[in-house]
Structure formats: C-alpha cells, structure tokens
Write a protein that holds these residues in place. Structure first.
Motif, PDB file in Angstrom:
ATOM      1  N   PHE A  13       0.851  -1.184   0.000  1.00  0.00           N
ATOM      2  CA  PHE A  13       0.000   0.000   0.000  1.00  0.00           C
ATOM      3  C   PHE A  13       0.887   1.233   0.000  1.00  0.00           C
ATOM      4  N   THR A  14       0.570   2.153  -0.902  1.00  0.00           N
ATOM      5  CA  THR A  14       1.354   3.374  -1.039  1.00  0.00           C
ATOM      6  C   THR A  14       0.519   4.550  -0.587  1.00  0.00           C
ATOM      7  N   GLY A  15       1.104   5.380   0.264  1.00  0.00           N
ATOM      8  CA  GLY A  15       0.423   6.574   0.747  1.00  0.00           C
ATOM      9  C   GLY A  15       0.459   7.685  -0.291  1.00  0.00           C
ATOM     10  N   THR A  16      -0.203   8.771   0.032  1.00  0.00           N
ATOM     11  CA  THR A  16      -0.226   9.919  -0.880  1.00  0.00           C
ATOM     12  C   THR A  16       1.142  10.605  -0.900  1.00  0.00           C
ATOM     13  N   LEU A  17       1.394  11.308  -1.975  1.00  0.00           N
ATOM     14  CA  LEU A  17       2.613  12.091  -2.101  1.00  0.00           C
ATOM     15  C   LEU A  17       2.375  13.412  -1.377  1.00  0.00           C
ATOM     16  N   VAL A  18       3.156  13.659  -0.317  1.00  0.00           N
ATOM     17  CA  VAL A  18       2.965  14.846   0.518  1.00  0.00           C
ATOM     18  C   VAL A  18       4.124  15.805   0.290  1.00  0.00           C
ATOM     19  N   ASP A  19       3.786  17.035  -0.055  1.00  0.00           N
ATOM     20  CA  ASP A  19       4.819  18.058  -0.261  1.00  0.00           C
ATOM     21  C   ASP A  19       5.223  18.681   1.075  1.00  0.00           C
ATOM     22  N   THR A  20       6.516  18.831   1.270  1.00  0.00           N
ATOM     23  CA  THR A  20       7.059  19.529   2.442  1.00  0.00           C
ATOM     24  C   THR A  20       7.911  20.688   1.919  1.00  0.00           C
ATOM     25  N   PRO A  21       8.319  21.608   2.783  1.00  0.00           N
ATOM     26  CA  PRO A  21       9.187  22.709   2.320  1.00  0.00           C
ATOM     27  C   PRO A  21      10.511  22.225   1.729  1.00  0.00           C
ATOM     28  N   LEU A  77       3.954   0.711   2.405  1.00  0.00           N
ATOM     29  CA  LEU A  77       3.857  -0.344   3.422  1.00  0.00           C
ATOM     30  C   LEU A  77       3.651  -1.691   2.751  1.00  0.00           C
ATOM     31  N   ARG A  78       4.320  -2.690   3.270  1.00  0.00           N
ATOM     32  CA  ARG A  78       4.061  -4.072   2.847  1.00  0.00           C
ATOM     33  C   ARG A  78       3.445  -4.777   4.042  1.00  0.00           C
ATOM     34  N   ILE A  79       2.333  -5.446   3.777  1.00  0.00           N
ATOM     35  CA  ILE A  79       1.581  -6.093   4.851  1.00  0.00           C
ATOM     36  C   ILE A  79       1.441  -7.576   4.527  1.00  0.00           C
ATOM     37  N   ARG A  80       1.699  -8.387   5.528  1.00  0.00           N
ATOM     38  CA  ARG A  80       1.555  -9.831   5.395  1.00  0.00           C
ATOM     39  C   ARG A  80       0.841 -10.349   6.640  1.00  0.00           C
ATOM     40  N   ALA A  81      -0.214 -11.101   6.422  1.00  0.00           N
ATOM     41  CA  ALA A  81      -0.989 -11.721   7.506  1.00  0.00           C
ATOM     42  C   ALA A  81      -1.429 -10.704   8.563  1.00  0.00           C
ATOM     43  N   VAL A  84       5.079  -5.550   7.612  1.00  0.00           N
ATOM     44  CA  VAL A  84       6.380  -6.216   7.595  1.00  0.00           C
ATOM     45  C   VAL A  84       7.473  -5.309   7.043  1.00  0.00           C
ATOM     46  N   THR A  85       7.090  -4.306   6.243  1.00  0.00           N
ATOM     47  CA  THR A  85       8.066  -3.359   5.709  1.00  0.00           C
ATOM     48  C   THR A  85       7.428  -1.986   5.621  1.00  0.00           C
ATOM     49  N   ALA A  86       8.163  -0.983   6.066  1.00  0.00           N
ATOM     50  CA  ALA A  86       7.757   0.415   5.897  1.00  0.00           C
ATOM     51  C   ALA A  86       8.959   1.129   5.307  1.00  0.00           C
ATOM     52  N   LYS A  87       8.714   1.857   4.223  1.00  0.00           N
ATOM     53  CA  LYS A  87       9.820   2.604   3.626  1.00  0.00           C
ATOM     54  C   LYS A  87       9.260   3.847   2.940  1.00  0.00           C
ATOM     55  N   ALA A  88      10.150   4.764   2.653  1.00  0.00           N
ATOM     56  CA  ALA A  88       9.795   6.004   1.963  1.00  0.00           C
ATOM     57  C   ALA A  88      10.600   6.078   0.683  1.00  0.00           C
ATOM     58  N   PRO A  89      10.072   5.509  -0.417  1.00  0.00           N
ATOM     59  CA  PRO A  89      10.827   5.562  -1.669  1.00  0.00           C
ATOM     60  C   PRO A  89      10.987   6.985  -2.207  1.00  0.00           C
ATOM     61  N   VAL A  90      10.064   7.863  -1.816  1.00  0.00           N
ATOM     62  CA  VAL A  90      10.180   9.281  -2.183  1.00  0.00           C
ATOM     63  C   VAL A  90      10.402  10.045  -0.886  1.00  0.00           C
ATOM     64  N   ARG A  91      11.514  10.784  -0.833  1.00  0.00           N
ATOM     65  CA  ARG A  91      11.836  11.564   0.370  1.00  0.00           C
ATOM     66  C   ARG A  91      12.501  12.872  -0.044  1.00  0.00           C
ATOM     67  N   ALA A 142      -1.674   5.439   3.620  1.00  0.00           N
ATOM     68  CA  ALA A 142      -1.387   4.031   3.317  1.00  0.00           C
ATOM     69  C   ALA A 142      -2.109   3.102   4.286  1.00  0.00           C
ATOM     70  N   LEU A 143      -2.134   3.459   5.557  1.00  0.00           N
ATOM     71  CA  LEU A 143      -2.851   2.656   6.557  1.00  0.00           C
ATOM     72  C   LEU A 143      -4.355   2.637   6.279  1.00  0.00           C
ATOM     73  N   ASP A 144      -4.893   3.784   5.889  1.00  0.00           N
ATOM     74  CA  ASP A 144      -6.323   3.844   5.558  1.00  0.00           C
ATOM     75  C   ASP A 144      -6.651   2.927   4.388  1.00  0.00           C
ATOM     76  N   SER A 145      -5.794   2.923   3.382  1.00  0.00           N
ATOM     77  CA  SER A 145      -5.991   2.031   2.229  1.00  0.00           C
ATOM     78  C   SER A 145      -5.934   0.562   2.649  1.00  0.00           C
ATOM     79  N   ALA A 146      -5.002   0.252   3.524  1.00  0.00           N
ATOM     80  CA  ALA A 146      -4.873  -1.133   4.007  1.00  0.00           C
ATOM     81  C   ALA A 146      -6.092  -1.564   4.809  1.00  0.00           C
ATOM     82  N   HIS A 147      -6.593  -0.667   5.652  1.00  0.00           N
ATOM     83  CA  HIS A 147      -7.797  -0.984   6.426  1.00  0.00           C
ATOM     84  C   HIS A 147      -9.002  -1.165   5.512  1.00  0.00           C
ATOM     85  N   GLN A 148      -9.116  -0.298   4.524  1.00  0.00           N
ATOM     86  CA  GLN A 148     -10.251  -0.363   3.604  1.00  0.00           C
ATOM     87  C   GLN A 148     -10.211  -1.664   2.799  1.00  0.00           C
TER      88      GLN A 148
END
Length: 183
Positions: free
Chosen positions: A92-100, A108-112, A116-123, A173-179
C-alpha cells in the motif's frame, strides 16, 4: 322461531361439511401443496385457482403451514458471505505529501495482518544538509512504524517537516490497508 333458526344452522352446517367432503374427495393434484383445500394465498405457478370461494377457511385448518416432512417451494437460503482471503503480501502506497524541503511518500508491505516493511521511496532530497538529515530520519521513522504497527509514531528531532509529511502519507497508506481488509 327457534325451529327456523335451528333449521338454518343445520343447513349451513351441512353445506360446510358437504364442501369439505367434496374438496377432500378430489385427488391431490400437486404434492407440494400444504392442504387438500386450494389456497388462495399461495397459488401454484401456471394455474388459476378453482372455485369462487371467498370466505376464510374453517378455524383449525392448516392452510398456512405445511405438514411436517412435506416439501415446500421456499427459495434457497442466501449463501453466507465471508471476508475475501487476503493474499500473502500486499503493498500500500500513501499519498505524495509536499514539504518545504521536498515530497515524501510512504510504502507499506503487509503480510498476515502485520506491517512487515515500511519505507519512503520518495523523500526530500537535494542539498547535502537535507540528504544528511533524511538519511538518518527516514530509517528511524520506518523502524518506529514497524514497532508500533500503526501511525502513532514520534517526530524525529531535526526532521520536523519530513516527519510530518511521512506521518500524513503513512496514514493514507494505513487507511488504504484498512479499507482493503489487510489490517
């Protein structure tokens, strides 16, 4: 006068008994019906009801309930619905959030049912100071998500804007996973 009333009652009783005998003498044409008397409330498909009887059946008749063990034409029960089986690993990928200092996006990668994995490919990146701060802050934020297994994580000191953007994207991303029923 009493004699007339008695005769009238006798005639009515004989008529009712006669109708009942006549109806019970007819062979049962449909084995799925509930009683011998035709029922006006549950017509047989493709047939018209016989007779012009409009009064209610005598008290004690069992036209509304089929005898025990008889077959009825009830519709089949609706199948039970179960939650769909979730695949072994979901991303599940969260929204792209702009910061200054640049955009942040969490994956997020979710299993069972567990993260299991949280990362920020865009930072945020660009200048050496931003890169240095985020090289330390993003892994720390990822680790906190893994430990907490939810979005309630602390802000990393010195990376306030990146932490705020990370939390916003993480929550999406968490909201998408819950949904999707993954969590």
């Amino acid at each position: 006068m009493r004699r007339g009333a008695t005769l009238a009652m006798s005639a009515i009783s004989l008529a009712v008994v006669g109708l009942g005998l006549r109806a019970s003498a007819k062979p049962a044409e449909d084995q799925n019906t509930a009683s011998v008397l035709p029922s006006r409330t549950t017509p047989v498909p493709g047939r018209t009801p016989t007779g012009s009887r409009t009064s209610r059946p005598p008290t004690g008749s069992r036209t509304s309930r089929p005898p025990t063990g008889s077959r009825t034409s009830h519709p089949p029960a609706a199948p039970r619905t179960t939650s769909p089986a979730t695949p072994a690993r979901l991303t599940f990928t969260g929204t792209l959030v702009d910061t200054p200092y640049g955009p942040v996006q969490v994956e997020l990668r979710i299993r069972a049912g567990r993260i299991v994995t949280a990362k920020a490919p865009v930072r945020p990146q660009g200048d050496s100071q931003t890169d240095s701060i985020n090289r330390q802050a993003v892994p720390q934020l990822n680790q906190e998500v893994m430990q907490a297994q939810n979005g309630r994580i602390d802000t990393v000191s010195g990376a306030t804007y990146t932490s705020a953007g990370y939390k916003t994207s993480l929550q999406a991303a968490l909201d998408s996973a819950h949904q999707a029923g993954a969590l």
